[in-house]
Design a protein around this motif. Structure first.
Motif, mmCIF file in Angstrom:
data_model
loop_
_atom_site.group_PDB
_atom_site.id
_atom_site.type_symbol
_atom_site.label_atom_id
_atom_site.label_comp_id
_atom_site.label_asym_id
_atom_site.label_seq_id
_atom_site.Cartn_x
_atom_site.Cartn_y
_atom_site.Cartn_z
ATOM 1 N N MET A 1 0.740 -1.200 0.069
ATOM 2 C CA MET A 1 0.111 -0.092 0.020
ATOM 3 C C MET A 1 0.963 1.061 0.047
ATOM 4 N N THR A 2 0.416 2.065 -0.850
ATOM 5 C CA THR A 2 1.443 3.484 -0.881
ATOM 6 C C THR A 2 0.712 4.461 0.286
ATOM 7 N N ASN A 3 1.626 4.695 1.207
ATOM 8 C CA ASN A 3 1.115 5.757 1.923
ATOM 9 C C ASN A 3 2.015 7.285 1.864
ATOM 10 N N VAL A 4 2.960 7.330 0.968
ATOM 11 C CA VAL A 4 3.568 8.751 0.860
ATOM 12 C C VAL A 4 4.234 8.561 -0.503
ATOM 13 N N LEU A 5 4.158 9.954 -1.220
ATOM 14 C CA LEU A 5 4.739 10.085 -2.531
ATOM 15 C C LEU A 5 6.135 10.618 -2.333
ATOM 16 N N VAL A 6 7.309 10.152 -2.748
ATOM 17 C CA VAL A 6 8.512 10.793 -2.843
ATOM 18 C C VAL A 6 9.172 11.217 -3.972
ATOM 19 N N LEU A 7 9.463 12.548 -4.330
ATOM 20 C CA LEU A 7 9.885 12.864 -5.384
ATOM 21 C C LEU A 7 11.291 12.676 -5.620
ATOM 22 N N VAL A 8 11.811 11.666 -6.521
ATOM 23 C CA VAL A 8 13.281 11.169 -6.781
ATOM 24 C C VAL A 8 13.977 12.492 -7.405
ATOM 25 N N ASP A 9 14.965 12.825 -6.521
ATOM 26 C CA ASP A 9 15.858 13.949 -6.754
ATOM 27 C C ASP A 9 17.161 13.293 -7.466
ATOM 28 N N HIS A 10 17.261 13.859 -8.920
ATOM 29 C CA HIS A 10 18.278 13.014 -9.773
ATOM 30 C C HIS A 10 18.563 13.961 -10.694
ATOM 31 N N ILE A 11 19.858 13.887 -11.179
ATOM 32 C CA ILE A 11 20.241 14.563 -12.217
ATOM 33 C C ILE A 11 20.556 13.766 -13.386
ATOM 34 N N ASN A 12 19.942 13.958 -14.209
ATOM 35 C CA ASN A 12 20.080 13.190 -15.842
ATOM 36 C C ASN A 12 20.133 11.649 -15.281
ATOM 37 N N GLY A 13 19.274 11.064 -14.391
ATOM 38 C CA GLY A 13 19.317 9.825 -14.033
ATOM 39 C C GLY A 13 20.258 9.261 -13.253
ATOM 40 N N GLU A 14 21.011 10.355 -12.689
ATOM 41 C CA GLU A 14 21.859 9.864 -11.457
ATOM 42 C C GLU A 14 21.559 10.336 -10.177
ATOM 43 N N LEU A 15 21.176 9.401 -9.230
ATOM 44 C CA LEU A 15 20.495 9.924 -7.989
ATOM 45 C C LEU A 15 21.391 10.514 -7.031
ATOM 46 N N LYS A 16 20.876 11.531 -6.357
ATOM 47 C CA LYS A 16 21.510 12.461 -5.245
ATOM 48 C C LYS A 16 21.410 11.829 -4.230
ATOM 49 N N ASN A 17 22.084 12.087 -3.176
ATOM 50 C CA ASN A 17 22.170 11.434 -1.707
ATOM 51 C C ASN A 17 20.972 11.850 -0.964
ATOM 52 N N SER A 18 20.512 13.042 -1.415
ATOM 53 C CA SER A 18 19.107 13.428 -0.691
ATOM 54 C C SER A 18 18.038 12.404 -1.029
ATOM 55 N N THR A 19 17.899 11.722 -2.008
ATOM 56 C CA THR A 19 16.868 10.856 -2.475
ATOM 57 C C THR A 19 16.735 9.518 -1.370
ATOM 58 N N ALA A 20 18.075 9.264 -1.073
ATOM 59 C CA ALA A 20 17.961 8.050 0.181
ATOM 60 C C ALA A 20 17.668 8.817 1.373
ATOM 61 N N GLU A 21 17.833 10.010 1.583
ATOM 62 C CA GLU A 21 17.344 10.609 2.817
ATOM 63 C C GLU A 21 15.911 10.625 2.732
ATOM 64 N N LEU A 22 15.430 11.157 1.667
ATOM 65 C CA LEU A 22 13.747 11.196 1.628
ATOM 66 C C LEU A 22 13.022 9.946 1.916
ATOM 67 N N LEU A 23 13.494 8.673 1.236
ATOM 68 C CA LEU A 23 13.115 7.767 1.369
ATOM 69 C C LEU A 23 12.986 6.939 2.873
ATOM 70 N N THR A 24 14.164 7.356 3.190
ATOM 71 C CA THR A 24 14.477 6.965 4.959
ATOM 72 C C THR A 24 13.342 7.847 5.788
ATOM 73 N N ALA A 25 13.314 9.147 5.649
ATOM 74 C CA ALA A 25 12.379 9.746 6.450
ATOM 75 C C ALA A 25 11.012 9.343 5.977
ATOM 76 N N ALA A 26 10.698 9.194 4.664
ATOM 77 C CA ALA A 26 9.171 9.094 4.575
ATOM 78 C C ALA A 26 8.389 7.645 5.120
ATOM 79 N N GLN A 27 9.551 6.666 5.583
ATOM 80 C CA GLN A 27 8.865 5.329 6.052
ATOM 81 C C GLN A 27 8.238 5.436 7.369
ATOM 82 N N VAL A 28 8.747 6.548 8.016
ATOM 83 C CA VAL A 28 7.829 6.633 9.386
ATOM 84 C C VAL A 28 6.249 6.801 9.094
ATOM 85 N N LEU A 29 5.935 7.268 7.859
ATOM 86 C CA LEU A 29 4.300 7.537 7.393
ATOM 87 C C LEU A 29 3.815 6.187 6.779
#
Length: 314
Positions: A1-29
């Motif tokens: 079940m989807t509980n929260v939407l996380v916009l992936v932060d990337h540059i031309n398909g290369e993930l930024k570190n902030s995306t891992a932080e966002l996904l970690t933070a989002a899991q509390v929801l």
């Protein structure tokens, strides 16, 4: 079940570190779904890495037109998904993230909380106000409250999942008369990107000139594997390029270690770095405001201290 939407932060398909932080933070929801807006094939290429940090599903909005229209595609995709699922939205902080958050909140009739430093299971948050002088508690309202997370506020934690991918329609071209024709990446050298660095060494007016940034600040940063930052006073004086400015009107950083060389610590600068986990300040003026937030304060000449530390590290 989807509980929260996380916009992936990337540059031309290369993930930024902030995306891992966002996904970690989002899991509390609950279970986070990653939202990828990019060129065809981007979502599939990022799926393994997104799953490593807990993304249980991926919504992919892909087109060769991705990147042509500044932020509007990301906003339209998030608005469509938020309206359909009626769940919170989480984006990376910074200038782009704040604009995306504001526009999504407006179009969905939901509250927006910017520059948050912590997200709780009940949807309440801690966030920075008054130039970083205070961290306050708050909560969003509406069906899809929007949160913009300050970079470096959360330590990424792996929580492997195997996300499936659903395609969503890429938005039609906006009615805006502006179209981005090309990107030219900023040449930052081999040092870490400023907002994602775990260690930042910044110089201020006390560095005195551009040559001293090269001779004193950069060698210490390189010995630590750190990014280089600068105060607004140093940038305005032409000592260092504006892309490296830290502060309320520059970039906001939250590294594990922040070293301030010759920076007085005006409120404008502190707003951009005072959530750093450890702050070390070097200044000849024992009354400098930077010492109010420093974990370690060295009252001394940066031209004596910094080279000595650099030599010791080597």
């Amino acid at each position: 079940m989807t509980n929260v939407l996380v916009l992936v932060d990337h540059i031309n398909g290369e993930l930024k570190n902030s995306t891992a932080e966002l996904l970690t933070a989002a899991q509390v929801l609950g279970e986070p779904s990653a939202v990828v807006v990019g060129k065809p094939g981007t979502a599939a290429a990022l799926a393994e890495e997104l799953g490593k940090y807990g993304a249980t599903h991926i919504f992919a909005a892909e087109s060769d037109d991705a990147g042509k229209y500044l932020l509007s595609s990301e906003v339209d995709v998030l608005v469509g998904l938020a309206s359909e699922y009626q769940i919170p939205v989480l984006v990376a902080g910074g200038a782009a993230g704040a604009e995306i958050a504001g526009r999504v909140g407006t179009l969905t009739g939901s509250g927006v909380l910017n520059d948050i430093t912590a997200l709780n299971a009940d949807g309440s948050v801690q966030y920075s106000v008054f130039g970083g002088d205070y961290i306050v508690d708050g909560a969003g309202y509406g069906a899809s409250p929007v949160y913009a997370l300050r970079a470096g506020s959360v330590d990424p934690v792996e929580n492997p999942a195997s996300p499936g991918i659903s395609e969503v329609a890429f938005p039609e071209a906006p009615e805006s008369p502006v179209e981005i024709l090309s990107f030219s990446p900023i040449e930052g050298g081999d040092r870490p990107e400023l907002t994602e660095a775990k260690i930042v060494v910044s110089g201020g007016r006390g560095v005195d000139n551009a040559e001293n940034f090269t001779k004193v600040v950069e060698p210490l940063a390189d010995a630590l594997g750190a990014a280089v930052g600068a105060s607004r006073a140093a940038v305005d004086a032409g000592y260092y390029p504006g892309q490296f400015q830290v502060g309320q009107t520059g970039k906001v950083v939250s590294p594990d270690l922040y070293i301030a060389l010759g920076i007085s610590g005006a409120i404008q600068h502190k707003a951009g770095m005072q959530t750093s986990k450890t702050v070390i300040a070097v200044n000849k003026d024992e009354e400098a405001p930077i010492f109010e937030i420093a974990d370690l304060g060295i009252i001394g000449d940066l031209f004596d201290v910094a080279p000595a530390v650099t030599d010791a590290l080597k």
